[in-house]
Design a protein around this motif. Structure first.
Motif: not given
Length: 146
Positions: A120-126, A134-139
């Motif tokens: 979902e989000d590889n991150g912000n580099w600051r 972040k990553f999500s899942f469905e099961a």
């Protein structure tokens, strides 16, 4: 003692294991957050007699993971999954196991099956801020295994 161990805190359910049939155990370092929820289909019928009827249908589970990045484990896992997709390989079967330390000292284990993982989000580099990924899942299912 009264007042002690009256509710769970995040670290009580902190052991999470992800298994991918293509790559084996998935090691993603420094998971700082995990959330899950059931998915439901809500049906409603209104017959001519006016009595509203409702029914819920179980439709799997979903959730999210948050990581404070400390190595390439997140990036590597999803890069490998993407490479496998473009190589025409079938997706692996993925399972998530959550181990919870219960307040009475017992241990519960829950397994999510038929899992799909989504970056979902590889991150912000600051500057001097941490990089949160972040990553999500469905099961398809969640069952108790211990």
């Amino acid at each position: 003692m009264a007042g002690e161990n009256t509710f769970n805190i995040g670290r009580d359910g902190a052991q999470l294991t992800i298994i991918d049939s293509n790559s084996g155990p998935v090691t993603i370092s420094n998971i700082t957050g995990f959330s899950s929820k059931p998915e439901m289909i809500k049906l409603k019928s209104v017959p001519v007699n006016g009595r509203v009827l409702r029914r819920s249908i179980y439709d799997g589970h979903s959730g999210t993971f948050e990581i404070d990045r400390q190595d390439a484990s997140y990036d590597q896992y999803f890069a490998d999954a993407e490479a496998a997709y473009f190589a025409g390989l079938p997706p692996g079967q993925v399972f998530i196991t959550q181990t919870v330390n219960e307040l009475d000292g017992s241990v519960s284990q829950w397994q999510y099956s038929d899992v799909a993982l989504y970056p979902e989000d590889n991150g912000n580099w600051r500057g001097q801020e941490k990089v949160v990924q972040k990553f999500s899942f469905e099961a398809g299912r969640k069952i108790r295994i211990a």
